[in-house]
Design a protein around this motif. Sequence first.
Motif, PDB file in Angstrom:
ATOM      1  N   GLU A 173      70.955  -8.642   6.538  1.00 37.47           N
ATOM      2  CA  GLU A 173      72.038  -7.728   6.892  1.00 37.47           C
ATOM      3  C   GLU A 173      73.122  -8.452   7.686  1.00 37.47           C
ATOM      4  OE1 GLU A 173      74.246  -4.371   6.839  1.00 37.47           O
ATOM      5  OE2 GLU A 173      72.351  -4.697   5.773  1.00 37.47           O
ATOM      6  N   SER A 174      72.708  -9.319   8.607  1.00 36.30           N
ATOM      7  CA  SER A 174      73.696 -10.075   9.382  1.00 36.30           C
ATOM      8  C   SER A 174      74.490 -11.014   8.474  1.00 36.30           C
ATOM      9  CB  SER A 174      73.009 -10.871  10.496  1.00 36.30           C
ATOM     10  OG  SER A 174      72.225 -11.931   9.975  1.00 36.30           O
ATOM     11  N   LEU A 175      73.829 -11.557   7.466  1.00 38.48           N
ATOM     12  CA  LEU A 175      74.497 -12.438   6.503  1.00 38.48           C
ATOM     13  C   LEU A 175      75.548 -11.664   5.711  1.00 38.48           C
ATOM     14  CD1 LEU A 175      74.147 -15.432   5.731  1.00 38.48           C
ATOM     15  CD2 LEU A 175      72.600 -14.694   3.911  1.00 38.48           C
ATOM     16  N   MET A 176      75.181 -10.467   5.285  1.00 42.15           N
ATOM     17  CA  MET A 176      76.126  -9.624   4.539  1.00 42.15           C
ATOM     18  C   MET A 176      77.387  -9.357   5.361  1.00 42.15           C
ATOM     19  SD  MET A 176      74.773  -8.930   1.566  1.00 42.15           S
ATOM     20  CE  MET A 176      73.951 -10.525   1.598  1.00 42.15           C
ATOM     21  N   ASN A 177      77.185  -9.049   6.634  1.00 45.66           N
ATOM     22  CA  ASN A 177      78.318  -8.694   7.490  1.00 45.66           C
ATOM     23  C   ASN A 177      79.162  -9.907   7.869  1.00 45.66           C
ATOM     24  OD1 ASN A 177      77.595  -5.956   7.523  1.00 45.66           O
ATOM     25  ND2 ASN A 177      76.185  -6.259   9.235  1.00 45.66           N
ATOM     26  N   GLU A 178      78.499 -11.002   8.242  1.00 47.77           N
ATOM     27  CA  GLU A 178      79.235 -12.190   8.673  1.00 47.77           C
ATOM     28  C   GLU A 178      80.047 -12.806   7.536  1.00 47.77           C
ATOM     29  OE1 GLU A 178      76.337 -14.798  10.300  1.00 47.77           O
ATOM     30  OE2 GLU A 178      75.874 -13.496  12.016  1.00 47.77           O
ATOM     31  N   GLN A 179      79.477 -12.808   6.337  1.00 41.42           N
ATOM     32  CA  GLN A 179      80.160 -13.405   5.186  1.00 41.42           C
ATOM     33  C   GLN A 179      81.058 -12.407   4.451  1.00 41.42           C
ATOM     34  OE1 GLN A 179      79.960 -16.745   4.408  1.00 41.42           O
ATOM     35  NE2 GLN A 179      78.798 -16.877   6.334  1.00 41.42           N
ATOM     36  N   ARG A 180      80.970 -11.150   4.855  1.00 42.68           N
ATOM     37  CA  ARG A 180      81.774 -10.085   4.253  1.00 42.68           C
ATOM     38  C   ARG A 180      81.603 -10.032   2.736  1.00 42.68           C
ATOM     39  NH1 ARG A 180      87.468 -10.539   7.739  1.00 42.68           N
ATOM     40  NH2 ARG A 180      86.495 -10.225   9.798  1.00 42.68           N
ATOM     41  N   PHE A 181      80.354 -10.105   2.319  1.00 39.38           N
ATOM     42  CA  PHE A 181      80.058 -10.023   0.895  1.00 39.38           C
ATOM     43  C   PHE A 181      80.342  -8.615   0.375  1.00 39.38           C
ATOM     44  CE2 PHE A 181      76.606 -13.454   1.555  1.00 39.38           C
ATOM     45  CZ  PHE A 181      77.506 -14.469   1.250  1.00 39.38           C
ATOM     46  N   ASP A 182      80.856  -8.547  -0.826  1.00 38.19           N
ATOM     47  CA  ASP A 182      81.018  -7.270  -1.525  1.00 38.19           C
ATOM     48  C   ASP A 182      79.648  -6.899  -2.096  1.00 38.19           C
ATOM     49  OD1 ASP A 182      81.454  -5.184  -3.276  1.00 38.19           O
ATOM     50  OD2 ASP A 182      83.226  -6.070  -4.206  1.00 38.19           O
ATOM     51  N   ARG A 183      79.013  -5.916  -1.518  1.00 34.95           N
ATOM     52  CA  ARG A 183      77.628  -5.600  -1.894  1.00 34.95           C
ATOM     53  C   ARG A 183      77.497  -5.134  -3.338  1.00 34.95           C
ATOM     54  NH1 ARG A 183      74.512  -4.288   3.589  1.00 34.95           N
ATOM     55  NH2 ARG A 183      76.134  -4.944   5.031  1.00 34.95           N
ATOM     56  N   ASN A 184      78.569  -4.605  -3.894  1.00 34.83           N
ATOM     57  CA  ASN A 184      78.516  -4.156  -5.286  1.00 34.83           C
ATOM     58  C   ASN A 184      78.487  -5.323  -6.271  1.00 34.83           C
ATOM     59  OD1 ASN A 184      78.581  -1.368  -4.688  1.00 34.83           O
ATOM     60  ND2 ASN A 184      80.813  -1.459  -4.430  1.00 34.83           N
ATOM     61  N   HIS A 185      78.818  -6.511  -5.766  1.00 37.60           N
ATOM     62  CA  HIS A 185      78.876  -7.682  -6.649  1.00 37.60           C
ATOM     63  C   HIS A 185      78.099  -8.864  -6.062  1.00 37.60           C
ATOM     64  CE1 HIS A 185      82.530  -5.295  -7.689  1.00 37.60           C
ATOM     65  NE2 HIS A 185      82.086  -5.543  -8.908  1.00 37.60           N
ATOM     66  N   THR A 186      77.035  -8.546  -5.316  1.00 37.79           N
ATOM     67  CA  THR A 186      76.213  -9.583  -4.690  1.00 37.79           C
ATOM     68  C   THR A 186      74.774  -9.458  -5.164  1.00 37.79           C
ATOM     69  OG1 THR A 186      77.627  -9.642  -2.721  1.00 37.79           O
ATOM     70  CG2 THR A 186      75.408 -10.543  -2.496  1.00 37.79           C
ATOM     71  N   TRP A 187      74.155 -10.618  -5.447  1.00 44.47           N
ATOM     72  CA  TRP A 187      72.793 -10.677  -5.982  1.00 44.47           C
ATOM     73  C   TRP A 187      71.916 -11.575  -5.114  1.00 44.47           C
ATOM     74  CZ3 TRP A 187      71.576  -8.564 -10.992  1.00 44.47           C
ATOM     75  CH2 TRP A 187      72.683  -8.035 -11.680  1.00 44.47           C
ATOM     76  N   MET A 188      70.639 -11.208  -5.019  1.00 42.85           N
ATOM     77  CA  MET A 188      69.634 -12.071  -4.395  1.00 42.85           C
ATOM     78  C   MET A 188      68.580 -12.390  -5.443  1.00 42.85           C
ATOM     79  SD  MET A 188      68.554 -13.620  -1.613  1.00 42.85           S
ATOM     80  CE  MET A 188      67.281 -14.860  -1.940  1.00 42.85           C
ATOM     81  N   ILE A 189      68.337 -13.695  -5.649  1.00 39.85           N
ATOM     82  CA  ILE A 189      67.377 -14.153  -6.650  1.00 39.85           C
ATOM     83  C   ILE A 189      66.227 -14.854  -5.940  1.00 39.85           C
ATOM     84  CG2 ILE A 189      67.104 -15.366  -8.844  1.00 39.85           C
ATOM     85  CD1 ILE A 189      69.546 -13.491  -8.811  1.00 39.85           C
ATOM     86  N   GLY A 190      64.990 -14.416  -6.172  1.00 42.40           N
ATOM     87  CA  GLY A 190      63.878 -15.086  -5.510  1.00 42.40           C
ATOM     88  C   GLY A 190      62.522 -14.650  -6.017  1.00 42.40           C
ATOM     89  N   ASN A 191      61.497 -15.370  -5.580  1.00 53.98           N
ATOM     90  CA  ASN A 191      60.122 -15.092  -6.006  1.00 53.98           C
ATOM     91  C   ASN A 191      59.372 -14.174  -5.049  1.00 53.98           C
ATOM     92  OD1 ASN A 191      60.066 -17.537  -4.159  1.00 53.98           O
ATOM     93  ND2 ASN A 191      57.874 -17.086  -4.292  1.00 53.98           N
ATOM     94  N   SER A 192      59.886 -14.002  -3.838  1.00 49.23           N
ATOM     95  CA  SER A 192      59.148 -13.272  -2.811  1.00 49.23           C
ATOM     96  C   SER A 192      59.590 -11.814  -2.713  1.00 49.23           C
ATOM     97  CB  SER A 192      59.336 -13.945  -1.443  1.00 49.23           C
ATOM     98  OG  SER A 192      58.763 -13.160  -0.420  1.00 49.23           O
ATOM     99  N   VAL A 193      58.638 -10.910  -2.892  1.00 42.49           N
ATOM    100  CA  VAL A 193      58.936  -9.495  -2.674  1.00 42.49           C
ATOM    101  C   VAL A 193      59.294  -9.270  -1.209  1.00 42.49           C
ATOM    102  CG1 VAL A 193      57.945  -7.168  -2.626  1.00 42.49           C
ATOM    103  CG2 VAL A 193      57.511  -8.669  -4.581  1.00 42.49           C
ATOM    104  N   LYS A 194      58.544  -9.911  -0.318  1.00 42.37           N
ATOM    105  CA  LYS A 194      58.705  -9.670   1.116  1.00 42.37           C
ATOM    106  C   LYS A 194      60.017 -10.208   1.672  1.00 42.37           C
ATOM    107  CE  LYS A 194      56.292 -10.096   5.529  1.00 42.37           C
ATOM    108  NZ  LYS A 194      54.991 -10.399   6.168  1.00 42.37           N
ATOM    109  N   THR A 195      60.390 -11.428   1.302  1.00 39.95           N
ATOM    110  CA  THR A 195      61.542 -12.059   1.954  1.00 39.95           C
ATOM    111  C   THR A 195      62.795 -12.137   1.083  1.00 39.95           C
ATOM    112  OG1 THR A 195      60.851 -14.297   1.291  1.00 39.95           O
ATOM    113  CG2 THR A 195      60.014 -13.450   3.393  1.00 39.95           C
ATOM    114  N   ASP A 196      62.673 -11.839  -0.204  1.00 35.68           N
ATOM    115  CA  ASP A 196      63.839 -11.866  -1.095  1.00 35.68           C
ATOM    116  C   ASP A 196      64.203 -10.462  -1.585  1.00 35.68           C
ATOM    117  OD1 ASP A 196      64.046 -14.699  -1.008  1.00 35.68           O
ATOM    118  OD2 ASP A 196      62.479 -14.871  -2.529  1.00 35.68           O
ATOM    119  N   VAL A 197      63.248  -9.814  -2.250  1.00 37.78           N
ATOM    120  CA  VAL A 197      63.535  -8.537  -2.906  1.00 37.78           C
ATOM    121  C   VAL A 197      63.769  -7.409  -1.903  1.00 37.78           C
ATOM    122  CG1 VAL A 197      62.630  -6.757  -4.444  1.00 37.78           C
ATOM    123  CG2 VAL A 197      62.287  -9.180  -4.994  1.00 37.78           C
TER     124      VAL A 197
END
Length: 244
Positions: A167-191
């Motif tokens: 959440e802090s990353l989203m705010n600091e980088q001002r990512f557009d959440r409608n066009h941002t993706w997270m790709i990873g293998n971990s349910v706990k730390t990625d998904v």
Amino acid sequence: MKEQTILFDLDDTLVHCNKYFDFVIEQFVDLMLTWYSGHGLTAQDIRQRQLQIDLAGIHIHGFMPDRFPKSFVETYQWFAERYNRPTVASEESWLMQLGHTVYEFTAEPYPLMNETLEELQQAGHRLFLYTGGDASIQMKKVRDLSLHTYFDDRIFVTLHKTKEFMESLMNEQRFDRNHTWMIGNSVKTDVLPALHAGIHSIHIPVMQDWEYNTGTIDIVPKGAFYQLPSLQEVPHTIHSHIKK
């Protein structure tokens, strides 16, 4: 095509990781079985205790590099007390050294890693690397595989990869959440952190994943959520979603 912001996990998403830990753990188990021969100790007993101690250490210390080697020593000490076997300083020192060897392997990419990242880069998307661990260890992997080619300075490393950090990353980088993706293998730390942040997520599970990475997806996605069998399917999946 609308430019997307795509965050990639590193370990067991872009590069192999768990298999090296498994290899070193097996060496630890063999040592313990030798030292405790005649006590009735089993390999499964050792693996379960080491995992329990390691997971507890993560909750306290995060992904500090000493955490994994210390789990060997603490497991050794736990069984020493249980079986009334004296601990030996040289054995504990050897276990610390053994644990640290896991960080000495040269990073090995998953199949078609470069092709996948290049395709997304050529399509005009902004690629970020978001990984958990010790910065010096993770950045060595970045250098080994020339990942700066794709991520430049857009690399974030944290000891605690949590939904709060996401959440802090989203705010600091001002990512557009409608066009941002997270790709990873971990349910706990990625998904789960991605879904809590309201961004798109792609889960790429690995066989026999580390227990720490597992979890229950108990939140309704606000954006897209896909589960894919391999990294190479990521570009097509994202581009197909954009065209909907």
